[in-house]
Structures are given as structure tokens and as C-alpha cells.
Design a protein around this motif. Structure first.
Motif, mmCIF file in Angstrom:
data_model
loop_
_atom_site.group_PDB
_atom_site.id
_atom_site.type_symbol
_atom_site.label_atom_id
_atom_site.label_comp_id
_atom_site.label_asym_id
_atom_site.label_seq_id
_atom_site.Cartn_x
_atom_site.Cartn_y
_atom_site.Cartn_z
ATOM 1 N N THR A 158 58.264 30.594 92.920
ATOM 2 C CA THR A 158 58.471 31.823 93.692
ATOM 3 C C THR A 158 58.219 31.530 95.159
ATOM 4 O OG1 THR A 158 57.767 33.160 91.806
ATOM 5 C CG2 THR A 158 57.790 34.215 93.973
ATOM 6 N N VAL A 159 59.185 31.917 95.994
ATOM 7 C CA VAL A 159 59.076 31.715 97.444
ATOM 8 C C VAL A 159 58.872 33.078 98.102
ATOM 9 C CG1 VAL A 159 60.202 30.807 99.507
ATOM 10 C CG2 VAL A 159 60.605 29.720 97.292
ATOM 11 N N PRO A 165 60.098 38.668 96.739
ATOM 12 C CA PRO A 165 60.045 37.200 96.626
ATOM 13 C C PRO A 165 61.389 36.623 96.202
ATOM 14 C CG PRO A 165 59.009 38.224 94.717
ATOM 15 C CD PRO A 165 59.354 39.340 95.665
ATOM 16 N N LEU A 166 61.589 35.376 96.527
ATOM 17 C CA LEU A 166 62.806 34.653 96.161
ATOM 18 C C LEU A 166 62.443 33.629 95.087
ATOM 19 C CD1 LEU A 166 65.822 33.991 96.767
ATOM 20 C CD2 LEU A 166 64.986 32.330 98.446
ATOM 21 N N VAL A 167 63.098 33.740 93.929
ATOM 22 C CA VAL A 167 62.814 32.846 92.806
ATOM 23 C C VAL A 167 63.816 31.699 92.822
ATOM 24 C CG1 VAL A 167 62.557 32.651 90.311
ATOM 25 C CG2 VAL A 167 61.902 34.768 91.474
ATOM 26 N N VAL A 168 63.288 30.476 92.752
ATOM 27 C CA VAL A 168 64.121 29.278 92.758
ATOM 28 C C VAL A 168 63.944 28.559 91.431
ATOM 29 C CG1 VAL A 168 64.595 27.085 93.891
ATOM 30 C CG2 VAL A 168 63.920 29.064 95.263
ATOM 31 N N TYR A 188 54.922 28.858 98.580
ATOM 32 C CA TYR A 188 55.552 28.479 97.320
ATOM 33 C C TYR A 188 54.501 28.536 96.216
ATOM 34 C CZ TYR A 188 58.462 26.286 100.936
ATOM 35 O OH TYR A 188 59.185 26.037 102.063
ATOM 36 N N THR A 189 54.812 29.242 95.124
ATOM 37 C CA THR A 189 53.903 29.336 93.986
ATOM 38 C C THR A 189 54.687 29.170 92.695
ATOM 39 O OG1 THR A 189 54.139 31.756 93.938
ATOM 40 C CG2 THR A 189 52.263 30.846 95.186
#
Length: 791
Positions: free
Chosen positions: A197-198, A150-153, A118-119
Motif C-alpha cells: 500500500t502506497v 491509498p494506492l495499492v500496488v 510504503y507498507t
């Protein structure tokens, strides 16, 4: 007199062979602006790099690898065999490779859930949210798309969020199925970042990357201490990785050590189960026989036989037990690769077999350890497999020998039993039957007690097994990051800001195929450079006539034309008065030089006429602001009245000009019709000097036709414009003597660009002149030039 110029050229050539450091350095000042430009860009790049790059911290830990295991006191007496079997020395190099194995690191990743990172963005810098993420994603299945993207949350609040650019709001605690895979989103910790960003990473790939950041060293070759160093962008994660890695290593080590003890316990438990059942059956038989027969005691004689038989049966039973153990050993050796249970080796009293089994166990453990860290074709692993096979064969041979010996002993004991049984025939039948039953009971009891004792010893050794490593220093992270090193980045940026311009300038010099200095001209042509003319800065919007220099001026270029005028008296034998100016290509300054040289001669009280012999692309009339309706072309076609063709100029009363006139369709044929000689002969009677502005020799042959009627040729070469290849043509003309008294005029020299020794008289002056217009406020470039001595 021309020899003087040749001697000067030879001396100049010899001087040029010596390396001039001052000139070499000065040539870089032409591009001085590149240094502050690239220095600024490199410093900005270094600053952005430091802002974007995440700092890397180093975490250290150390462990002690115990080579020997010592147990004192009462336990030491009981567990001497066990410590020999289940302990032993360790090679530090082997343990180092085990700690760095892929399997252990993959286990660490799974235990800490590091495959999901996680960033978040904080300005230009990327912040790691390890154990600080507002959500925790438990990945069940990750697709190839999920590994690559990447997966954005986006956090709406502490329990609601959105994926990527979607507008749908989800609640934490739910299970999701999308392009990234199947996963559960759980609530995390409160944080100041709302967008994060995951990234999903393959465990194998991540383990390889983490192993590259892990280094293990042995600080002292005489000790068994290992120092572990791990680098990571997050301090807490680096500590957790080292702690978990050591925990996984300890558990794996204990698992390896307890494998044999566990197998031994299983073997004893199986034997106890069988003996317990047999002993219960015998005891019931004794009870039933006494009850049915009413036996209370036996005779002394039967008692003696009974004792002898019991002793013999005990030996026979021991032999049978050893044969059983040998069979189990043989079965273990034959099925070693199929996971068969290890035999109770300490129950064998043969030292050779015990030694072979111990060696086999150690080799098997080493093979398992190497198999985790190396490939099957590793030479060391193949060596261990070879040793295992040899040891297995030796064990089988030893077991067969022992079994044969035990078989002989068993037959002897059975023969003794036969003799004792014959003696028992004299005992009453009831007592004889009772003795047989009682004998079986005694045998089973002794074997049962023996197995119980061994089970307790094995269990005690199993329970007391400890790891052969001890933590010395818990993971400690550095306070300051080890990467990137700010001092090195700044120094590297400064170095890049200096080196890149140097390389670029040198590349420009290497790729530049134009004339850069007078030495190149004299070396390639062998001709004399009669004069140098500095570069006149072009004024925006100025007309062609503005290029005429005021000969009353004290400017540098005016002084250079005066020097050129003086040097004309040394051409040839000193009587050269008809001069042709030509060049290799257009734009090298023939017309500019011919006009200003003629003006300079006129100001020295010489009658001068300038002939515009460029019948293809004339420019004299534009520069001198005169009419071009009549000129040389008219004379060439038969109009012999010179008074109508010669025009005065506004430059000086003694400076006349004959322009090219109308452009003819056949310039070369016109110049070769023979009338040019007549024209020059007539003009010599009227003028002291005749200057001819001819076309470029490198483009047309007109100059070669004109050269037959002139006393000397002034070949114009322009700084940073004339190609070096054109100089070879000048050398060929000089060697073939096609042009009489060929000399070179070096035009357009930029003395302010690191050339020569200053901007002054003849290129070697020391400022003994003044500009016509002095600037009141000098700019930054002028100040820098003055500072380095080139302005």
C-alpha cells in the motif's frame, strides 16, 4: 403479638443501617459469569492490539552547541575582527526552537522523500517498507484524492506490477497520470511482499506529525548539550531523520553566518573594480606625459611639494573613502528590508558605530531565526523588531555626525592642498603638471593595495567559518520497542476484564428499580416480613400443578413454608384464621403461595379451604387440576349450596378449594353485593383456616372489597420483580390501616445470587436440609458458588 413483629422490623431496620461488606461483595457473585467473559474478551482484545499495532522504536542523538569561537595562532591575529563579526555566542533555547522548526522538518521530508510511504500486510501486522519497497514512486503532482486514498500496488515480478484491482500490467520506469496524480514508478529492492500500500501525505501535515514525535531536551542546565529523541515504527528511518535533520540544521546555521561575509566581499569586489580602472587610466596618463614631455626627474623643491601634497592627498583620499563607507552604511540602514548588501563594518574606525552595527547584525540574525519558528505577532519577535528600529535610528544619527565631521576634515585638507598648489606655481609648468598626474597615481595605488588586503582578510574569514554545533552521539535506536508496552497492555487488559464487569454490575444495580432484599421492604413499608420463600427453579415442560411442593419433602422451600405456617400464629392477637393474599401486580406468586401454604396447614392437621377470589384471571383450577364450572361467582349470584361449590384436592384430604367459577361481567359489583360476608361466616364454621387468593391490589379494587372480611392480609412481594415504587403503596396501606394486620411475604428470593447468608432455612440457614434430588455431577457454576460460600 403483632408488636413483636414490629420490634423485629425496627431491629432489622437499625441493623440495615450498618454497612455489611460481606453482603456488598456477595451481590456481585450473581453476575460471576461476567468476569471470566470480559476477562477473556479483554485479553483477546489486548492480544489483537499487540498483533495489529506496529512497534515504535526510540532513537537518540546529542549535539553540542558552541557558545564561543576562539581562533589561536597567526590566524587569530588576522581574523580577530572577522570572528567578532561573523561569530558570537548562541542561546541554547533559540537553537532548540530552530531545530524543531517546521521549515527544517519539511526540508528533511523532501530530502528523504518521506511524503510517500510504503507498507505491506504480514498477517495481522502492518510492515513498513522504508528503503525495502519493490518499487519507488517519485511523485510530481498529487491530487486531493491521492492524499485521502491509498494506492495499492500488486507486484507481478521484479519489473511488472498492477494498480489496485486493475487487470492491466505495467512496467517500471514509466510515468503515470491517474486519479492519484502524476508520478513515475521506478524499480526498488527485492522483497518477500507482493502486495503493498502506497500513501501520499501532505508535507505540512507530515512535518507537524513528525515534530510531535520529536523531543529535544537539555539534560544539564549548566551545559549546552541538546539531546534529540525521535520515535518511529522503522529503526532505519528514525536514524535517517535525525541525521538529515542535523545536517539541514548545520547548513542553515552556516548559511546564516556567511551572509554578512558574503555581502562584505561583494562590496570590496565592486570597489576594487572601480579603483582598478581608475589606476590603469592614471598610469597611462603618467606614461603618456613622460613620453610627450621628455621628463626624467623633478627638482628638489618640487619633490618637497610633491611629498607634502602626496601626504595631504592620502589623508584626503582616506577621508573620501570613509565618507563613501559611511554613505554605504547609511544606504544599507535605509534599505535594510530590501536586501541591500551589508557594508564592510570592520573598515570603520569609529568604535561606537562598529558596536552599533555589530548589535544590529546580531539582532537581525535573531529576528530571522525567530521568524522561522514563530508568528509575526510573537511578543519576543516584536521586541527584537523594536530594538532593531532603535538601533537603526542610532546608526543613522551616528553616521550623520561622522559625515559632518568628515566634511569638516575634507574642507581643511582641501584648503591645505590649495596652499600647496599655490607654491607649486613657482615650479616649472612641466614639473607641476607631472606632479599632479603622479599624485593621482599614488593615491590610486594606496587605495588599491588597501582593498586587496581587506579582500584577502574577508575571504580568509569566510573560508574558515565553521558550524557552532558538534555531533556528540550519532543516532542510536533502542533494541526493544518503546510502544506499545506489552506488560502495560496485558495488565491493562486484565484490569479492564475486572473493572468493566464491576462497572456494568454497578450500572445494573443503579438502573434496577426492583426489590433486591428484605431490608428495602422493611425500610420503605415499615411492615413486617413474615416469611421468605426461596426461588424454585422452573422445569422446562412442567405443568402448573408441578409447582405444588411435597410437604413431606426436606427441601429448602418446604422448610420455609413450614416456617411461614408457624409464624401465622403470631399474626395480630394470634386468632387470625381468615387470610387474604394479594400483591401489587400479577406474577408475584400469590396463587403459588396460597396453594402451598394451604397444603402446609393441611399437613399440620388443620382443615383448610382456599377460595379463588380472582374473578378476572383465575389460575387455581389449573394448578390443582380441579373443575372450574362452579365456584365463588355462583355463590355470589345466589347459589347457596356450598356442598356443590366446594371441591376436594388431591394434595391432602383436609385441603379443599372453591375455585372462582365462571367469569362474571362485573366482578367488583359482585364482590360488593354483601354475600361475601355470609360466605366467609359459613366457611368459618367448617374450617380452621380460610385462605383467599385475591386479585392484585395495584391493578383492581377487588382486594379492597375483600379486605373488610378477613383477619389479616399477606401482601406478596417478589424478589427482582416487584418495583420499589410499589413498596410505597404498601406503606400507605399500613399507615392508613385499610388492610387489617398487614404483613409481607418475600417470595422468589434467589439465595444463590449473592443474597443473604446462604441457601437454607429462612434465608439464614447453614445447610440443615437436603434436596429431594441430588445431582451427581455438579457443573462449573455450582463449584464456583460452593467455593465462594454461596452454594
Amino acid at each position: 403479638m403483632n408488636n413483636n413483629y414490629n420490634n423485629q422490623a425496627q431491629e432489622s431496620f437499625e441493623d440495615s443501617e450498618e454497612f455489611d461488606l460481606n453482603s456488598y461483595i456477595r451481590r456481585y457473585f450473581r453476575y460471576w459469569y461476567l468476569f471470566p467473559l470480559f476477562l477473556t474478551l479483554s485479553l483477546i482484545t489486548g492480544f489483537l492490539y499487540l498483533q495489529i499495532t506496529r512497534p515504535v522504536y526510540s532513537t537518540r542523538s546529542s549535539i553540542l552547541i558552541k557558545e564561543e569561537k576562539s581562533i589561536g595562532g597567526a590566524q587569530g591575529d588576522i581574523l580577530t575582527e572577522m570572528s567578532t563579526q561573523f561569530g558570537g555566542n548562541k542561546l541554547v533555547e533559540n537553537e532548540l526552537e530552530i531545530i524543531k522548526s517546521q521549515n527544517l522538518m519539511e526540508q528533511v521530508i523532501k530530502d528523504l522523500s518521506l511524503e510517500v510511504s510504503y507498507t505491506a500486510k504480514d498477517g495481522l501486522r502492518t510492515v513498513d517498507l522504508y528503503k525495502k519497497s519493490p518499487v519507488i514512486i517519485k511523485a510530481e503532482v498529487v491530487t486531493p484524492f491521492g492524499y485521502l486514498n491509498p494506492l495499492v500496488v500488486h507486484m507481478v515480478d521484479s519489473s511488472h506490477f498492477k494498480f489496485n484491482d486493475e487487470e492491466t500490467i505495467y512496467k517500471t520506469g514509466l510515468r503515470f497520470n491517474n486519479a492519484w496524480g502524476a508520478f513515475v514508478v521506478l524499480p526498488g529492492k527485492k522483497t518477500q511482499y507482493s502486495d503493498m500500500t502506497v500513501r501520499f501525505t501532505d508535507v505540512d501535515e507530515l512535518a507537524e506529525n513528525m515534530l510531535n514525535r520529536l523531543s529535544i531536551q537539555q539534560p544539564n542546565i549548566k551545559s549546552t548539550v541538546l539531546e534529540l529523541v525521535y520515535e518511529d515504527t522503522d529503526i532505519q528511518r528514525s536514524k535517517d531523520v535525525l541525521n538529515q535533520l542535523l545536517d539541514v540544521y548545520v547548513l542553515a546555521s552556516l548559511s546564516d553566518k556567511n551572509t554578512e561575509a558574503s555581502n562584505t566581499l561583494k562590496f570590496i569586489e565592486n570597489r576594487l573594480g572601480l579603483i582598478t580602472g581608475e589606476l590603469g587610466d592614471v598610469e597611462k596618463d603618467v606614461e603618456s606625459y613622460k613620453t610627450s614631455k621628455g621628463i626624467t626627474d623633478i627638482s628638489a623643491e618640487s619633490q618637497l611639494f610633491l611629498e607634502n601634497i602626496k601626504e595631504n592627498d592620502s589623508k584626503l583620499n582616506e577621508v573620501n573613502t570613509k565618507i563613501s563607507i559611511l554613505e554605504s552604511v547609511d544606504n544599507f540602514i535605509q534599505n535594510a528590508n530590501s536586501g541591500a548588501a551589508a557594508p564592510a563594518t570592520y573598515m570603520i574606525d569609529d568604535p561606537v558605530l562598529v558596536s552599533l552595527l555589530t548589535k544590529y547584525t546580531e539582532l537581525d540574525l535573531q529576528r530571522e531565526r525567530y521568524a522561522r519558528t514563530t508568528t509575526s505577532k510573537n511578543p519576543l519577535l516584536e521586541t527584537i523588531n523594536t530594538q532593531l528600529e532603535g538601533t537603526r535610528q542610532a546608526i543613522r544619527e551616528n553616521v550623520q555626525n561622522l559625515k559632518r565631521g568628515m566634511a569638516v576634515t575634507k574642507r581643511n585638507l582641501e584648503g591645505i592642498n590649495t596652499r600647496f598648489s599655490a607654491g607649486l606655481r613657482s615650479i616649472p609648468k612641466k614639473e607641476r603638471e607631472f606632479v599632479g598626474i603622479k599624485r593621482q597615481q599614488s593615491i590610486k595605488e594606496e587605495l588599491y593595495l588597501y582593498l586587496l588586503q581587506k579582500r584577502e582578510e574577508t575571504a580568509l574569514g569566510y573560508a574558515s567559518t565553521v558550524t557552532d554545533s558538534r555531533l556528540i552521539d550519532a543516532p542510536i535506536a533502542t533494541v526493544n520497542p518503546v510502544k506499545p508496552r506489552k506488560l502495560f497492555i496485558w495488565l491493562g487488559s486484565i484490569a479492564a476484564g475486572v473493572l468493566i464487569p464491576l462497572l456494568l454490575i454497578n450500572l445494573i444495580f443503579l438502573l434496577n428499580n426492583t426489590v433486591q432484599n428484605k431490608d428495602e421492604i422493611e425500610q420503605r413499608t415499615g411492615a413486617t416480613v413474615m416469611g421468605e420463600l426461596g426461588l424454585m427453579k422452573a422445569v422446562k415442560g412442567a405443568s402448573a400443578s408441578d409447582a405444588i411442593i411435597k410437604m413431606t419433602s426436606r427441601s429448602a422451600v418446604a422448610e420455609q413454608f413450614r416456617a411461614l405456617r408457624t409464624n401465622l400464629q403470631y399474626l395480630g392477637d394470634g386468632t387470625c384464621r381468615t387470610l387474604m393474599l394479594t400483591s401489587s401486580i400479577g406474577g408475584e406468586g400469590k396463587s403459588f403461595i396460597s396453594i402451598n401454604l394451604a397444603a402446609s396447614l393441611a399437613y399440620s392437621d388443620k382443615r383448610v379451604i382456599l377460595l379463588g377470589m380472582d374473578l378476572r384471571k383465575p389460575t387455581l383450577h389449573d394448578r390443582l387440576l380441579v373443575d372450574n364450572r362452579k365456584g365463588v361467582s355462583n355463590y355470589m349470584v345466589g347459589q347457596t349450596n356450598l356442598e356443590d361449590l366446594i371441591q376436594s384436592t388431591s394434595v391432602h384430604p383436609k385441603f379443599d378449594v372453591m375455585t372462582s367459577g365462571p367469569l362474571p361481567p362485573n366482578p367488583s359489583e359482585l364482590l360488593g353485593n354483601g354475600r361475601l360476608k355470609t360466605l366467609i361466616t359459613e366457611l368459618k364454621e367448617r374450617y380452621d383456616y380460610i385462605l383467599i387468593d385475591s386479585p392484585p391490589y395495584g391493578l383492581v379494587t377487588d382486594s379492597a372489597l375483600i379486605a373488610e372480611y378477613v383477619d389479616a392480609t399477606l401482601y406478596v412481594v417478589r424478589f427482582n420483580y416487584t418495583l420499589l415504587g410499589h413498596l410505597n403503596r404498601i406503606g400507605e396501606l399500613r399507615n392508613s390501616k385499610r388492610f387489617a394486620n398487614l404483613t409481607v411475604i418475600y417470595n422468589g428470593v434467589n439465595y444463590g445470587a449473592g443474597y443473604g447468608y446462604g441457601y437454607g432455612y429462612g434465608g439464614y440457614g447453614y445447610g440443615y436440609y437436603t434436596d429431594d434430588k441430588k445431582q451427581k455431577n455438579s457443573n462449573l457454576g455450582d463449584k464456583l458458588k460452593k467455593l465462594v460460600g454461596i452454594g
